[in-house]
Design an enzyme around this catalytic site. Structure first.
Site: not given
Ligand code: HMG
Ligand code: MG
Length: 308
Positions: A214, A245, A254
């Site tokens: 980034h 993020c 980025n």
């Molecule tokens: P949680 O709250 O701990 O987990 O989230 P959970 O199992 O209790 O699930 C919460 C809710 O999400 C539930 O729904 C699940 O069903 C649903 P509810 O019962 O409340 O209606 N759920 C899902 N729905 C759709 N698809 C799924 C899924 N999993 C659970 N796969 C969890 C844990 C990991 C799911 C959540 O924290 C999450 O989705 N995080 C993603 C965060 C994200 O996308 N961040 C940005 C990307 S990373 C980034 O940008 C960095 C990168 O660019 C590199 C860098 O720059 O360093 C890659």
């Molecule tokens: Mg990133």
């Protein structure tokens, strides 16, 4: 190739992350139609790796609620790998149903960021991703592993290299095909990048090591040159320089694909990506987001020159 800067890779692969990292931080919801058109434009530029969307919880990232629809409607160009992020087994299953054949798992080198981003400790994430990667590999998928906050963390400051090495070793051992090392909040400087890469090379073969930088403090291009000097030949970037993020306060986009292409083209390093076509994709998404300018310096300079 030989150069005054020492030996450099003759060819570089760009992983375009605009449709995923670029859009995930935008508060304005972009329609599936516009995302599909943006990705299709990027596909025409020669890019071989495009991070298309993520199958995470739409509650965590509302922008990607239409991931399945986007995957179903993009025009899949032969030779292009359309990568999607998955945070757990549920995400992998959704990605498979949507026809994805390449997935990325994502953890961090610092505990506070892992907790805020995916609500797991690093150890829990490695356990979860061990299962995800094994299942993805059994299904013949290509897998990337991200290490966020590899240089610095918004909550913990500078990241010890040993923490990055530990996570990289675990991701390689579980079967990731490529490891992308992230400067999530854009704090790294060239000597730090050179140091981290020099130590990572013993864990991850260089042809499988990517840098995801980034550009929050304007050091990303300098860091890319430092990476090139260490032999890194895969760099992540987003068209126009969009990105950030939602779980890293103050993180901006980025490094811009146009800026990276301008740099590499000027250095005689081959990418097979057409800068003008990436610019056309950026121009389209800038219109959707109602922006006159984007973070990319090369984009803005080339647009201004074209308008003259
Ligand atoms: P949680 O709250 O701990 O987990 O989230 P959970 O199992 O209790 O699930 C919460 C809710 O999400 C539930 O729904 C699940 O069903 C649903 P509810 O019962 O409340 O209606 N759920 C899902 N729905 C759709 N698809 C799924 C899924 N999993 C659970 N796969 C969890 C844990 C990991 C799911 C959540 O924290 C999450 O989705 N995080 C993603 C965060 C994200 O996308 N961040 C940005 C990307 S990373 C980034 O940008 C960095 C990168 O660019 C590199 C860098 O720059 O360093 C890659
Ligand atoms: Mg990133």
């Amino acid at each position: 190739m030989k150069s005054q800067l020492g030996p450099l890779p003759a060819r570089v692969t760009i992983c375009e992350v605009g449709p995923r990292d670029g859009l995930q931080n935008e508060s304005q919801l972009v329609s599936a139609d516009d995302k599909v058109h943006y990705i299709d434009l990027l596909s025409e530029s020669g890019l071989s790796l495009i991070e298309t969307t993520s199958f995470v919880s739409p509650k965590a990232v509302p922008q990607i609620g239409d991931a399945a629809e986007v995957m179903a409607r993009i025009r899949r160009r032969p030779g292009v790998r359309y990568l999607v992020l998955v945070p757990n087994v549920r995400g992998l299953e959704r990605a498979q149903q949507a026809g994805a054949d390449a997935v990325a798992v994502f953890t961090a080198a610092t505990e506070s960021f892992a907790k805020r981003n995916i609500n797991m400790t690093i150890a829990q994430s490695l356990e979860t991703f061990g299962e995800v990667v094994a299942s993805a590999k059994r299904a013949g998928m290509w897998v990337r592993g991200y290490i966020s906050t590899a240089f610095g963390c918004p909550y913990e400051g500078t990241t010890p290299v040993a923490s990055v090495i530990r996570v990289a070793r675990a991701l390689v051992a579980m079967g990731c095909d490529e490891i992308s090392v992230g400067d999530t909040i854009g704090v790294a400087t060239p000597l730090q990048v050179a140091d981290v890469v020099a130590r990572l090379r013993d864990e991850v073969p260089l042809e499988r090591l990517a840098l995801h930088l980034h550009d929050t403090r304007g050091t990303a291009l300098a860091n890319i040159v430092a990476g090139l000097q260490q032999g890194v030949a895969i760099f992540d970037s987003s068209s126009g320089g969009l990105g950030g993020c939602p779980f890293a306060p103050g993180a901006t986009g980025n490094v811009a694909t146009e800026d990276v292409l301008y740099l590499l083209d000027g250095m005689g390093i081959e990418t097979r990506v057409d800068l003008a076509k990436v610019r056309a994709a950026s121009r389209f998404i800038a219109g959707v987001l109602r922006r006159d300018q984007l973070p990319s310096r090369a984009f803005n300079a080339l647009e201004a020159a074209a308008a003259r």
